[in-house]
Enzyme design. Structure first.
Site, mmCIF file in Angstrom:
data_model
loop_
_atom_site.group_PDB
_atom_site.id
_atom_site.type_symbol
_atom_site.label_atom_id
_atom_site.label_comp_id
_atom_site.label_asym_id
_atom_site.label_seq_id
_atom_site.Cartn_x
_atom_site.Cartn_y
_atom_site.Cartn_z
ATOM 1 N N GLY A 8 -91.698 -21.936 -22.674
ATOM 2 C CA GLY A 8 -92.692 -20.983 -23.157
ATOM 3 C C GLY A 8 -92.383 -19.533 -22.885
ATOM 4 O O GLY A 8 -93.092 -18.652 -23.385
ATOM 5 N N THR A 130 -84.296 -28.509 -34.897
ATOM 6 C CA THR A 130 -83.643 -27.549 -35.783
ATOM 7 C C THR A 130 -83.086 -28.226 -37.025
ATOM 8 O O THR A 130 -82.803 -29.428 -37.018
ATOM 9 C CB THR A 130 -82.480 -26.860 -35.035
ATOM 10 N N ASP A 131 -82.921 -27.446 -38.087
ATOM 11 C CA ASP A 131 -82.277 -27.981 -39.290
ATOM 12 C C ASP A 131 -80.773 -28.144 -39.118
ATOM 13 O O ASP A 131 -80.112 -28.779 -39.928
ATOM 14 C CB ASP A 131 -82.581 -27.107 -40.509
ATOM 15 N N GLU A 132 -80.222 -27.603 -38.035
ATOM 16 C CA GLU A 132 -78.777 -27.687 -37.836
ATOM 17 C C GLU A 132 -78.314 -29.115 -37.581
ATOM 18 O O GLU A 132 -77.125 -29.421 -37.715
ATOM 19 C CB GLU A 132 -78.333 -26.754 -36.713
ATOM 20 N N TYR A 155 -74.082 -27.755 -29.972
ATOM 21 C CA TYR A 155 -75.522 -27.491 -29.961
ATOM 22 C C TYR A 155 -76.266 -28.455 -30.877
ATOM 23 O O TYR A 155 -77.204 -29.148 -30.451
ATOM 24 C CB TYR A 155 -75.807 -26.051 -30.389
ATOM 25 N N LYS A 159 -78.994 -31.523 -30.021
ATOM 26 C CA LYS A 159 -80.351 -31.574 -30.576
ATOM 27 C C LYS A 159 -80.558 -32.854 -31.389
ATOM 28 O O LYS A 159 -81.643 -33.445 -31.364
ATOM 29 C CB LYS A 159 -80.626 -30.342 -31.439
#
Length: 346
Positions: A8, A130-132, A155, A159
């Site tokens: 956060g 993520t879209d990655e 990365y 994810k």
């Protein structure tokens, strides 16, 4: 509800904390304060009695158990992650540890609390991804909730692993999860290692504006405040097990983003114009994905979400924020890796 937000003090996480408080929720912010965290992003809510900060590493299981037992959250929004592709190329182990093992510890701690509470249907574990994880697109097509995974960097692979764990905890243990995959975020308070803040701050300092390769890589840009609204909508309205792709429907080449920022700065700071003269092409990132784009039809149709910002409006507001908030970004300039080219390993 009482929401436990991990990460956060980060860019997206701080936007989520403030949006949740604005909607009347209680928030417990769990963050270990890595190089990219900035508690100053939360100065305007630090005194709110509904807000609590816990300096805890999500890989520290005993500390994590204490947080869950003490605060008894109704929901979890899991944003804590290492997220910079260049850093993942240079040091992948940290990404595996935080993104994979950290997510495992979060899931297991959340499951223990959920079971201790009698497995309430209202509990949610919202994993923000993520879209990655979907890899790279060609000139046409878009990612959606059915796109197969094809990560190309340490990365995105880490994810992807965390996404699979989240779905496994739902299928195996019944944990009520929701999962979202977003496109590239931008906006105020983004740590100065990503394209947009690097361009703005380098231009103000009359430093080169680095463009990887020819700058033709395409990203779908999503304003961080629009993303925060979408995440809270998914948390409170989506059914357990649901997955949503969240995109800004604002595709642009990297070179076009930089040139647009230069034009905005030419208007705001004409003494430095033309800022585009600072554009410098550098050696491309290894395995640089060519294009990302998200089809957000499902979240639009099922939950009624659409982004509020156009790309031009959002970029102008972002430049104006950085111009007005030097006291926020100036201390970050001395942090590890800022201003240094990372991710050149092959």
């Amino acid at each position: 509800m009482k929401i436990l937000v991990t990460g956060g003090a980060g860019f997206i996480g701080s936007a989520v904390v403030k949006a949740a408080l604005a909607k009347g929720h209680e928030v417990v912010n769990v963050d270990c304060l890595t190089y990219a965290a900035c508690l100053a992003s939360l100065d305007d809510v630090a005194g709110d009695p509904r807000y609590t900060f816990e300096k805890v590493d999500i890989c520290d299981r005993p500390a994590l158990n204490r947080v869950f037992e003490t605060h008894q959250p109704d929901a979890v929004m899991h944003l804590a992650a290492e997220s910079h592709v260049d850093r993942s190329i240079d040091g992948p182990e940290t990404f595996v540890q935080t993104n994979v093992m950290g997510t495992f510890h979060m899931l297991d701690a959340a499951r223990s609390l959920w079971e201790a509470k009698g497995r309430p249907d209202t509990f949610r574990f919202h994993h923000i991804s993520t879209d990655e994880v979907f890899g790279s697109l060609g000139e046409t097509g878009k990612f959606d909730e059915e796109t197969r995974y094809d990560p190309r960097s340490p990365y995105s692979a880490s994810k992807a692993g965390s996404d699979h764990l989240v779905r496994a905890w739902h299928e195996t243990y019944g944990l009520p999860i929701v999962l979202t995959n977003c496109s590239n975020n931008y906006g105020p308070r983004q740590f100065p290692e990503k394209l947009i803040p690097v361009t703005i701050l380098n231009a103000l300092a009359r430093k080169p504006l680095p463009i990887y390769g020819a700058g033709l890589n395409v990203r779908d840009w999503l304003h961080v405040e629009d993303h925060a609204e979408a995440l809270l909508l998914v948390l409170t309205k989506a059914e357990p097990g649901a997955t949503y792709a969240i995109g800004g429907e604002a595709e642009a080449k990297n070179i076009d983003i930089v040139q647009t920022l230069c034009r905005i700065l030419d208007d705001r700071r004409p003494d430095g114009a033309p800022h585009a003269d600072l554009i410098t092409h550098v050696i491309d990132r290894p395995g640089h994905d060519q294009r990302y784009a998200i089809d957000p039809s499902r979240i639009r149709t099922e939950l009624g979400w659409t982004p509020a910002h156009t790309l031009q409006q959002g970029l102008e507001e972002t430049v104006d924020w950085y111009l007005a908030n030097q006291a926020w970004w100036e201390p970050l300039q001395s942090r590890d890796g800022v201003g240094t080219r990372l991710g050149q390993s092959k």
